[in-house]
Scaffold this active site. Structure first.
Site, PDB file in Angstrom:
ATOM      1  N   HIS A 194     -10.755  56.227  33.807  1.00  0.00           N
ATOM      2  CA  HIS A 194     -11.558  55.320  34.629  1.00  0.00           C
ATOM      3  C   HIS A 194     -13.031  55.634  34.431  1.00  0.00           C
ATOM      4  O   HIS A 194     -13.419  56.799  34.299  1.00  0.00           O
ATOM      5  CB  HIS A 194     -11.186  55.468  36.115  1.00  0.00           C
ATOM      6  CG  HIS A 194     -11.662  54.345  36.981  1.00  0.00           C
ATOM      7  ND1 HIS A 194     -12.954  54.274  37.458  1.00  0.00           N
ATOM      8  CD2 HIS A 194     -11.026  53.241  37.448  1.00  0.00           C
ATOM      9  CE1 HIS A 194     -13.084  53.179  38.189  1.00  0.00           C
ATOM     10  NE2 HIS A 194     -11.938  52.535  38.195  1.00  0.00           N
ATOM     11  N   ASP A 251      -5.000  50.157  37.682  1.00  0.00           N
ATOM     12  CA  ASP A 251      -4.778  48.911  36.941  1.00  0.00           C
ATOM     13  C   ASP A 251      -3.473  48.954  36.147  1.00  0.00           C
ATOM     14  O   ASP A 251      -2.794  47.933  36.002  1.00  0.00           O
ATOM     15  CB  ASP A 251      -5.953  48.642  35.996  1.00  0.00           C
ATOM     16  CG  ASP A 251      -7.260  48.490  36.736  1.00  0.00           C
ATOM     17  OD1 ASP A 251      -7.304  47.675  37.677  1.00  0.00           O
ATOM     18  OD2 ASP A 251      -8.233  49.185  36.402  1.00  0.00           O
TER      19      ASP A 251
END
EC number: 2.3.3.16
Length: 424
Positions: A307, A364
């Site tokens: 991330h 995600d």
């Protein structure tokens, strides 16, 4: 308000010293107030605003190095597992979790506004049937100001508050309808006997022909967690867009539409959709090992791992993985693509290359798998992200309008032509 530390940073510029005050928040690094640099005839240069705090906020705190995400001080994993989405909405809007009585009242307010003006349903007919649902959302959300224009005085706190409730309540209806429209099915209206997540899934998948349709409680819980885990994420691109648009005095529906537009960008809101596209490209479980070797050789990108903000782990991912496991077990799906995703996860969690680089599955990765398992098409993934993030956007919009603010006006480093004359 932030507090002055008494410390100052000293900038040496053109033989002069400029003292810049340093402020402390309740958490996070100190910040240097650079506005006095302007008086010297200079600007600061920070492409992407990576080192710039554009505002003060009490809503969300992120420490990417430690994997911390707090909403009004509460860890995101606690909110996702011990509260529901509307309780999180109340928290973001008001600063505290609701009491039992306040929760009943707030839930009732939201239920009372889930319907949209009947003419809004006709508005959809102006779009092509193959339009992307996000294109539809940008249009219909912005158009709400034409239907609810009697409460658009942004200086009136009551107008601001009712608009916030309307947005939280109506966005799921519009989101589900954007899907129904593109697949040619009749719109399904919201029901007051269903909770927030159940209502959305009912409007998505029920049809007039199937009167016995019931929402699977495991899927409703999963959707509620997805909403909660995506409710806010500090001053990201879309939230900053909402604040910037709001600083002009634009009405809140226009501001949220602007946020949806920013979220539509693949670098922002399209990450879970990109995960599914990556799985399509890999093709089968047999190809996973070779794909991961290509990742190591930097020949392809590994989507849904690591991330930009979280350098160790995404605090939302643990809850999302647990939810993913619950959904797959409840549905008993035998989907080759989901098996492929699980093999990717297995390798990433055990291969030293990925472990040492802390390339763990992020929110995600798991949310994309869950949404696919539920039966939601990939083009709706970002719409659901926008639905969940609406409360974050409107909370920041409300916070900005609760005190004095200035119109946003970034500067630039001009590198074009110097002044010249037209010669003919």
């Amino acid at each position: 308000m932030s507090e002055a530390t008494g410390k100052k940073a000293v900038l040496h510029l053109d033989g002069k010293e400029i003292e810049l005050p340093i402020y402390s928040g309740t958490l996070g690094p100190d910040v240097i107030d650079v506005k006095d640099v302007l008086a010297s005839g200079h600007f600061t240069f920070d492409p992407g605003f990576m080192a710039t705090a554009s505002c003060e906020s009490k809503i969300t705190f992120i420490d990417g190095d430690k994997g911390i995400l707090l909403h009004r001080g509460y860890p995101i994993d606690q909110l996702a597992t011990q509260a529901d989405y509307l309780e999180t909405c109340y928290l973001l809007l008001n600063g505290e979790l609701p009491t039992a009585e306040q929760k009943v009242e707030f839930d009732a307010k939201v239920r009372a506004h889930t319907m949209v003006h009947d003419q809004v349903s006709r508005f959809f007919n102006g779009f092509r049937r193959d339009a992307h649902p996000m294109a539809i959302m940008v249009g219909v959300v912005g158009a709400l100001s034409a239907f609810y224009h009697n409460n658009l005085d942004i200086e009136d706190i009551n107008h601001r508050e009712i608009t916030a409730i309307r947005l939280i309540a109506k966005i799921p209806t519009l989101a589900a309808w954007s899907y129904k429209y593109t697949v040619g099915q009749p719109f399904i209206y919201p029901r007051n006997d269903l909770n927030y997540a159940e209502n959305f899934l009912h409007m998505m998948f029920a049809t007039p022909a199937d009167r016995d349709y019931k929402v699977n409680p495991v899927l409703a819980r999963a959707m509620d967690r997805i909403f909660t885990l995506h409710a806010d994420h500090e001053q990201n691109a879309s939230t900053s867009t909402v604040r910037l648009a709001g600083s002009t005095g634009a009405n809140p529906y226009a501001c949220i539409s602007a946020g949806i537009s920013a979220l539509w960008g693949p670098a922002h809101g399209g990450a879970n959709e990109a995960v599914l596209k990556m799985l399509d490209e890999i093709g089968s479980v047999e190809n996973v090992a070779e794909f991961m070797e290509k990742v190591k050789r930097k020949e392809v990108k590994l989507m849904g791992f690591g991330h930009r903000v979280y350098k160790n782990f995404d605090p939302r991912a643990k809850v999302m993985k647990q939810t993913c496991d619950e959904v797959l077990e409840a549905l008993g799906i035998n989907d080759p693509q989901l098996a492929l995703a699980m093999e990717l996860e297995r390798i990433a969690l055990n291969d030293p290359y990925f472990v040492e680089r802390k390339l763990y599955p992020n929110v995600d990765f798991y949310s994309g798998i869950i949404l696919k398992a539920i039966g939601i098409p990939t083009e709706m993934f970002t719409v659901i992200f926008a639905l969940a993030r609406t409360v974050g956007w409107i909370s920041h919009w409300l916070e900005m309008h609760s005190g004095p603010y200035k119109i946003g006006r970034p500067r630039q480093l001009y590198t074009g032509e110097v002044q010249r004359d037209i010669k003919r």
